[in-house]
Design a protein around this motif. Structure first.
Motif, mmCIF file in Angstrom:
data_model
loop_
_atom_site.group_PDB
_atom_site.id
_atom_site.type_symbol
_atom_site.label_atom_id
_atom_site.label_comp_id
_atom_site.label_asym_id
_atom_site.label_seq_id
_atom_site.Cartn_x
_atom_site.Cartn_y
_atom_site.Cartn_z
ATOM 1 N N THR A 39 72.264 18.203 55.724
ATOM 2 C CA THR A 39 71.922 16.917 56.490
ATOM 3 C C THR A 39 71.900 16.828 58.081
ATOM 4 O O THR A 39 71.641 16.174 58.683
ATOM 5 C CB THR A 39 72.774 15.794 56.026
ATOM 6 N N ASP A 40 72.527 18.143 58.613
ATOM 7 C CA ASP A 40 72.604 18.321 60.029
ATOM 8 C C ASP A 40 71.234 18.825 60.527
ATOM 9 O O ASP A 40 71.225 18.714 61.685
ATOM 10 C CB ASP A 40 73.800 19.308 60.374
ATOM 11 N N LYS A 41 70.236 18.891 59.621
ATOM 12 C CA LYS A 41 69.047 19.411 60.125
ATOM 13 C C LYS A 41 68.088 18.075 60.679
ATOM 14 O O LYS A 41 67.394 18.392 61.535
ATOM 15 C CB LYS A 41 68.402 20.040 58.945
ATOM 16 N N ILE B 290 63.167 9.848 56.146
ATOM 17 C CA ILE B 290 63.827 11.125 55.318
ATOM 18 C C ILE B 290 65.196 10.501 54.574
ATOM 19 O O ILE B 290 65.457 10.615 53.490
ATOM 20 C CB ILE B 290 63.877 12.464 55.815
ATOM 21 N N VAL B 291 65.827 9.731 55.389
ATOM 22 C CA VAL B 291 67.044 9.266 55.100
ATOM 23 C C VAL B 291 66.938 8.169 54.040
ATOM 24 O O VAL B 291 67.696 8.055 53.111
ATOM 25 C CB VAL B 291 67.901 8.673 56.369
ATOM 26 N N ASN C 169 71.114 16.094 47.189
ATOM 27 C CA ASN C 169 71.001 17.626 47.447
ATOM 28 C C ASN C 169 69.891 17.932 46.728
ATOM 29 O O ASN C 169 69.469 18.830 45.810
ATOM 30 C CB ASN C 169 72.167 18.545 46.598
ATOM 31 N N PRO C 170 68.563 17.200 47.110
ATOM 32 C CA PRO C 170 67.347 17.632 46.575
ATOM 33 C C PRO C 170 66.941 18.912 47.181
ATOM 34 O O PRO C 170 67.238 19.529 48.029
ATOM 35 C CB PRO C 170 66.225 16.646 47.384
ATOM 36 N N LEU C 171 65.878 19.676 46.258
ATOM 37 C CA LEU C 171 65.310 20.980 46.427
ATOM 38 C C LEU C 171 64.247 20.951 47.567
ATOM 39 O O LEU C 171 64.158 22.140 47.964
ATOM 40 C CB LEU C 171 64.966 21.649 45.145
ATOM 41 N N THR C 172 63.698 19.854 47.709
ATOM 42 C CA THR C 172 62.963 19.779 48.920
ATOM 43 C C THR C 172 62.948 18.438 49.695
ATOM 44 O O THR C 172 63.742 17.734 49.268
ATOM 45 C CB THR C 172 61.396 19.538 48.205
ATOM 46 N N ILE C 173 62.147 18.409 50.747
ATOM 47 C CA ILE C 173 62.098 17.165 51.630
ATOM 48 C C ILE C 173 60.952 16.431 51.177
ATOM 49 O O ILE C 173 59.841 16.683 51.086
ATOM 50 C CB ILE C 173 61.960 17.502 53.190
ATOM 51 N N TYR C 174 61.377 15.081 50.831
ATOM 52 C CA TYR C 174 60.313 13.973 50.456
ATOM 53 C C TYR C 174 60.429 12.573 50.867
ATOM 54 O O TYR C 174 61.588 12.423 51.106
ATOM 55 C CB TYR C 174 60.040 14.179 48.802
ATOM 56 N N GLU D 22 56.081 11.558 63.911
ATOM 57 C CA GLU D 22 56.850 12.932 64.539
ATOM 58 C C GLU D 22 58.079 13.282 63.966
ATOM 59 O O GLU D 22 59.098 12.176 63.873
ATOM 60 C CB GLU D 22 57.133 12.839 65.999
ATOM 61 N N LEU D 23 58.423 13.993 63.115
ATOM 62 C CA LEU D 23 59.836 14.690 62.485
ATOM 63 C C LEU D 23 60.155 15.716 63.196
ATOM 64 O O LEU D 23 59.806 16.663 63.659
ATOM 65 C CB LEU D 23 59.475 15.272 61.044
ATOM 66 N N GLU D 24 61.790 15.521 63.419
ATOM 67 C CA GLU D 24 62.469 16.562 64.501
ATOM 68 C C GLU D 24 63.634 17.163 63.525
ATOM 69 O O GLU D 24 64.271 16.420 62.851
ATOM 70 C CB GLU D 24 63.102 15.730 65.531
#
Length: 309
Positions: free
Chosen positions: A181-183, A189-190, A198-203, A215-217
C-alpha cells in the motif's frame, strides 16, 4: 492476562486431540460450469466442466458439449472440444461487439452467458523519474506516473499489473500486488481496489473521474545501475499490462479477491492463531445463466515505462 489464558486454553482444546467424524453431507445437484476471459489479441477459448463434490479430487471436464458462439446475435461458430474441457473457437473477438456463448451438455439445461470487449482508455504518458538519492532500504527513490483518457460516455473499469524487465527478460510471475500500500494512495484505487484484502492485481472503476483524463501516481517501479566505464545509467525497466475490463470481469475479480482473502490461504500452517480469523467462503460472482462460471471480456495494452532524467 485472563484474556490470554482463555485464548491459550481454547487453542489447546482445539489442537490437542483429533477425532474422525463421518459426516453425511447432502449432494447438491450438478451444474454446468463455463469459463472464458477473452480479448481481441487472442482467440476465444472456452472451458466447460461440471461442478464437483467436496470430496472429488479433480475437475469434471466435459468434452461432449455443443458450444455455440454468437456475435451480435448472429451464430458465427459451433465449437468442438480439443479435450480436457477446452473449446477453442479459433476466432478473435472484436472491440464493442456483443458475444454470447450457449452450451448444451447432455442431461442438463442449456446454459448461456454474454459480454463484450470494452474500448481501451488511451494512454497519454507512462513515465518514471529515478532520483539520485537512496531510500532507507538502499534503493533509489522513484516516482511513476500513468495518465490515460477515461472512456467517454459509460462507466468503465480497469486493471493494472506491473512486471520487471531485466536484461530483456520479462518476469511475468513478479507482478506488483496492491498489498504494497505504500506504492500509491490514489483515491480511486483505495476506494475500489480492496487493498486491505491483498489483491493480486490493481483494479478500479472510473467512479471518481468519469469522462476525464486520469493520472495515477506510484512510488517505485524504477531503479538503475551505474556503468563506470561509459559513465551512464543502465535502467531496469518495467512494463505494465493496462486493461480496460467489462463490469462482469471486474465483479469476478473482486469476488475472487475476497474469496482468497477469507480463506486466509495456508497461513495457519505457520501461525495457528490465524484459524480464529478464517472466514466463510465467499460466493463467486457468475454471469452464467443456469450454471456457474465467468464469461467476460477485456482489452489489454502492454506498455513499457519511459524513464526520464
Amino acid at each position: 492476562m485472563r484474556t490470554n489464558l482463555f485464548l491459550i486454553s481454547t487453542l489447546l482444546i482445539c489442537f490437542s486431540c483429533t477425532k474422525e467424524v463421518d459426516l453425511d453431507i447432502p449432494e447438491l445437484p450438478q451444474k454446468v460450469v463455463v469459463n472464458s476471459l477473452f480479448c481481441p489479441d487472442s482467440v476465444m477459448q472456452i472451458h466447460v466442466s461440471l461442478t464437483a463434490g467436496i470430496t472429488e479430487p479433480k475437475i469434471n471436464n466435459v468434452d461432449n458439449a455443443t458450444v455455440k458462439l454468437f456475435e451480435n446475435d448472429v451464430l458465427i461458430k459451433t465449437i468442438v472440444s480439443q479435450q480436457n474441457g477446452f473449446y477453442n473457437s479459433m476466432y478473435m473477438p472484436k472491440v464493442g461487439k456483443e458475444y454470447r456463448v450457449e452450451v448444451v451438455v447432455p442431461g442438463f439445461d442449456v446454459v448461456w452467458a454474454e459480454d463484450k470487449v470494452p474500448e481501451n482508455g488511451p494512454i497519454q504518458t507512462f513515465t518514471c523519474k529515478v532520483d539520485d538519492d537512496f531510500n532507507q532500504f538502499g534503493g533509489q527513490n522513484s516516482k511513476t506516473i500513468l495518465s490515460f483518457q477515461d472512456i467517454v460516455g459509460e462507466l468503465s473499469f480497469f486493471e493494472l499489473l506491473f512486471y520487471p524487465m531485466v536484461n530483456g527478460n520479462v518476469y511475468l510471475n513478479s507482478g506488483f500486488g496492491v498489498s504494497q500500500t505504500d506504492k500509491t494512495n490514489d483515491f480511486s484505487i483505495v476506494a475500489d481496489g480492496d487493498i486491505d484484502m491483498n489483491p493480486l492485481t490493481i483494479y478500479f472503476s472510473d467512479n471518481l473521474f468519469i469522462d476525464q483524463e486520469k493520472e495515477l501516481e506510484f512510488n517505485g517501479f524504477g531503479s538503475f545501475e551505474f556503468n563506470s566505464a561509459t559513465n551512464q545509467k543502465i535502467y531496469n525497466y518495467f512494463i505494465a499490462d493496462f486493461k480496460s475490463v467489462s463490469k462482469h470481469y471486474y465483479n469476478f475479480r473482486k469476488s475472487w479477491t475476497k474469496h482468497l482473502f477469507n480463506q486466509n490461504s495456508d497461513a495457519h500452517y505457520d501461525d495457528p492463531l490465524t484459524l480464529l480469523f478464517l472466514g466463510d467462503p465467499i460466493e463467486m460472482y457468475s454471469n452464467v445463466t443456469n450454471g456457474y462460471g465467468i464469461f467476460a471480456g477485456y482489452n489489454k495494452q502492454a506498455v513499457t515505462i519511459t524513464y526520464v532524467e
